[in-house]
Structure formats: structure tokens, C-alpha cells
Design a protein around this motif. Structure first.
Motif, PDB file in Angstrom:
ATOM      1  N   GLN A  94       0.852  -1.188   0.000  1.00 18.94           N
ATOM      2  CA  GLN A  94       0.000   0.000   0.000  1.00 18.94           C
ATOM      3  C   GLN A  94       0.887   1.238   0.000  1.00 18.94           C
ATOM      4  N   LEU A  95       0.550   2.199  -0.816  1.00 16.83           N
ATOM      5  CA  LEU A  95       1.361   3.403  -0.904  1.00 16.83           C
ATOM      6  C   LEU A  95       1.193   4.235   0.357  1.00 16.83           C
ATOM      7  N   ASN A  96       2.294   4.731   0.863  1.00 12.09           N
ATOM      8  CA  ASN A  96       2.213   5.634   2.004  1.00 12.09           C
ATOM      9  C   ASN A  96       2.537   7.043   1.519  1.00 12.09           C
ATOM     10  N   ALA A  97       2.519   7.989   2.426  1.00  9.72           N
ATOM     11  CA  ALA A  97       2.720   9.394   2.034  1.00  9.72           C
ATOM     12  C   ALA A  97       4.066   9.621   1.352  1.00  9.72           C
ATOM     13  N   ASP A  98       5.065   8.779   1.673  1.00  8.50           N
ATOM     14  CA  ASP A  98       6.379   8.946   1.051  1.00  8.50           C
ATOM     15  C   ASP A  98       6.414   8.458  -0.394  1.00  8.50           C
ATOM     16  N   THR A  99       5.534   7.529  -0.741  1.00 14.31           N
ATOM     17  CA  THR A  99       5.571   6.963  -2.092  1.00 14.31           C
ATOM     18  C   THR A  99       4.446   7.475  -2.995  1.00 14.31           C
ATOM     19  N   ILE A 100       3.458   8.138  -2.420  1.00 13.73           N
ATOM     20  CA  ILE A 100       2.386   8.673  -3.265  1.00 13.73           C
ATOM     21  C   ILE A 100       2.960   9.821  -4.095  1.00 13.73           C
ATOM     22  N   PRO A 101       2.809   9.752  -5.406  1.00 16.23           N
ATOM     23  CA  PRO A 101       3.406  10.783  -6.261  1.00 16.23           C
ATOM     24  C   PRO A 101       2.694  12.126  -6.144  1.00 16.23           C
ATOM     25  N   GLU A 102       3.407  13.162  -6.562  1.00 14.35           N
ATOM     26  CA  GLU A 102       2.748  14.449  -6.756  1.00 14.35           C
ATOM     27  C   GLU A 102       1.885  14.314  -7.998  1.00 14.35           C
ATOM     28  N   ILE A 103       0.743  14.965  -7.978  1.00 11.55           N
ATOM     29  CA  ILE A 103      -0.173  14.917  -9.113  1.00 11.55           C
ATOM     30  C   ILE A 103      -0.326  16.330  -9.663  1.00 11.55           C
ATOM     31  N   LEU A 104      -0.101  16.448 -10.952  1.00 17.99           N
ATOM     32  CA  LEU A 104      -0.336  17.702 -11.668  1.00 17.99           C
ATOM     33  C   LEU A 104      -1.448  17.456 -12.672  1.00 17.99           C
ATOM     34  N   VAL A 105      -2.337  18.410 -12.809  1.00 21.79           N
ATOM     35  CA  VAL A 105      -3.359  18.363 -13.847  1.00 21.79           C
ATOM     36  C   VAL A 105      -3.181  19.653 -14.633  1.00 21.79           C
ATOM     37  N   LEU A 106      -2.692  19.502 -15.866  1.00 18.84           N
ATOM     38  CA  LEU A 106      -2.325  20.647 -16.705  1.00 18.84           C
ATOM     39  C   LEU A 106      -3.265  20.698 -17.899  1.00 18.84           C
ATOM     40  N   GLY A 107      -4.039  21.764 -17.987  1.00 12.20           N
ATOM     41  CA  GLY A 107      -5.039  21.852 -19.042  1.00 12.20           C
ATOM     42  C   GLY A 107      -4.868  23.058 -19.920  1.00 12.20           C
ATOM     43  N   GLY A 108      -5.235  22.894 -21.177  1.00 12.67           N
ATOM     44  CA  GLY A 108      -5.239  23.990 -22.133  1.00 12.67           C
ATOM     45  C   GLY A 108      -6.363  23.791 -23.132  1.00 12.67           C
ATOM     46  N   ILE A 109      -6.957  24.894 -23.554  1.00 15.55           N
ATOM     47  CA  ILE A 109      -8.057  24.806 -24.514  1.00 15.55           C
ATOM     48  C   ILE A 109      -7.495  24.744 -25.925  1.00 15.55           C
ATOM     49  N   TRP A 127     -10.875  20.939 -23.964  1.00 15.55           N
ATOM     50  CA  TRP A 127      -9.732  21.049 -23.060  1.00 15.55           C
ATOM     51  C   TRP A 127      -8.887  19.794 -23.164  1.00 15.55           C
ATOM     52  N   GLY A 128      -7.637  19.953 -23.543  1.00 16.72           N
ATOM     53  CA  GLY A 128      -6.672  18.857 -23.511  1.00 16.72           C
ATOM     54  C   GLY A 128      -5.970  18.904 -22.165  1.00 16.72           C
ATOM     55  N   VAL A 129      -5.997  17.803 -21.448  1.00 18.12           N
ATOM     56  CA  VAL A 129      -5.508  17.802 -20.067  1.00 18.12           C
ATOM     57  C   VAL A 129      -4.536  16.649 -19.861  1.00 18.12           C
ATOM     58  N   ASP A 130      -3.348  16.989 -19.389  1.00 17.51           N
ATOM     59  CA  ASP A 130      -2.375  15.973 -18.997  1.00 17.51           C
ATOM     60  C   ASP A 130      -2.480  15.775 -17.498  1.00 17.51           C
ATOM     61  N   VAL A 131      -2.744  14.536 -17.105  1.00 14.76           N
ATOM     62  CA  VAL A 131      -2.765  14.165 -15.699  1.00 14.76           C
ATOM     63  C   VAL A 131      -1.414  13.517 -15.430  1.00 14.76           C
ATOM     64  N   VAL A 132      -0.603  14.181 -14.619  1.00 14.80           N
ATOM     65  CA  VAL A 132       0.792  13.799 -14.428  1.00 14.80           C
ATOM     66  C   VAL A 132       0.994  13.237 -13.025  1.00 14.80           C
TER      67      VAL A 132
END
Length: 167
Positions: A94-109, A127-132
Motif C-alpha cells: 500500500q502506498l504511504n505518504a512517502d511513495t504517493i506521487p505528486e499529481i499535476l493536472v495541466l489543461g489547455g483549450i 480542453w486537452g488535459v495531462d494528468v501527471v
């Protein structure tokens, strides 16, 4: 007569992490994250799309939600998926706080003509959106020159959501 205008958002997954630490998601699993995670919002519609780049389509009423609000809900749904133990992972995985990645949601029209006649391709006004998922959101944004990319764009044509777990 109430005519609801639907915004359209297409999501792509940018997995910038080692699969040894955080399990990668298949296209189907990625789509399910949002189908389940956004199901509490009755006016949002999510589906898996058949496209080489885009994975998920979200339709949303623009009078109820801004694209950035939908992006934030997407980040929260993915974070919840990453925090939840799953059948295929033992509790020790199970992922803990140290292994949970940062999440970016980058959108552009999209303002240019479509590159494909596929109904699942990004169309002008969508909207094209990259979920990183990444170890370092700041490093990722620097690597893709985010600030330079958006510098000449109108503020209402792009958005960025950053979600980090407290460690």
C-alpha cells in the motif's frame, strides 16, 4: 428553456515515476479512476475513449463547473485511488505518504484545427488535459517549460492543479 452547455475535456496520463514504486495504470484502470472518483457528481460524464494519446473524455456543464474545478476533482480522484489499498496489492505494498506521487493536472483549450477526424480526437474548444504523476512537480514543470509555454496564452485558456501529499 434551459440549454446546458457542455464542456469537453480529454485526459491523457503522463506517468513520470518508476513502476517499481508506484504501479502503472492501464488505460482501463486510468478511466475507471475518474468514472468511480467523479461518480458523486451526477452532471459529469466520463468514458474511456479510443485514441492513441487521449484516454478519458469528461463532459461537464460549464454553468456548474469551471475546467479548473473539474481538473481539481480529477487530481483528488487519482490521489484517492493511490491512497486506497487494492486487491492486487498486499497491505505491505500500500502506498504511504512517502511513495504517493505528486499529481499535476495541466489543461489547455484547443484553439487550432483538429489533427484527426476521429470523434475521440481533441476538437477546437475542447480542453486537452495531462494528468501527471511525478516525484517532483516543480522539476516536471521546469522540464516541459510550463511557464514559457503558457506565457503568451490568455489566463482563461490554461489551468494548473498541483496536489501533493503531506509527508
Amino acid at each position: 428553456m434551459n440549454t446546458e452547455i457542455l464542456g469537453r475535456m480529454l485526459l491523457a496520463h503522463n506517468f513520470d515515476i518508476s513502476g517499481d514504486i508506484v504501479p502503472a495504470l492501464s488505460r482501463e484502470e486510468f478511466a475507471q479512476v475518474f468514472q468511480v472518483g467523479l461518480s458523486a457528481y451526477e452532471h459529469l460524464q466520463c468514458r474511456l475513449v479510443n485514441h492513441p494519446h487521449w484516454t478519458v473524455e469528461i463532459l461537464f456543464p460549464t454553468n456548474e463547473f469551471s475546467p479548473q474545478q473539474v481538473g481539481k476533482m480529477c487530481a483528488q480522484a487519482l490521489a484517492e485511488k493511490r491512497r486506497s489499498p487494492t486487491v492486487e496489492h498486499s497491505p505491505s505494498q500500500q502506498l504511504n505518504a512517502d511513495t504517493i506521487p505528486e499529481i499535476l493536472v495541466l489543461g489547455g483549450i484547443k484553439t487550432t484545427p483538429p489533427t484527426s477526424d476521429s470523434p475521440d480526437a481533441l476538437q477546437p474548444g475542447d480542453w486537452g488535459v495531462d494528468v501527471v504523476e511525478t516525484y517532483s512537480g516543480a522539476a516536471f514543470l521546469q522540464a516541459i517549460a510550463w511557464d514559457a509555454t503558457i506565457a503568451q496564452k490568455p489566463p482563461d485558456s490554461v489551468f494548473k492543479v498541483e496536489l501533493r501529499e503531506e509527508k
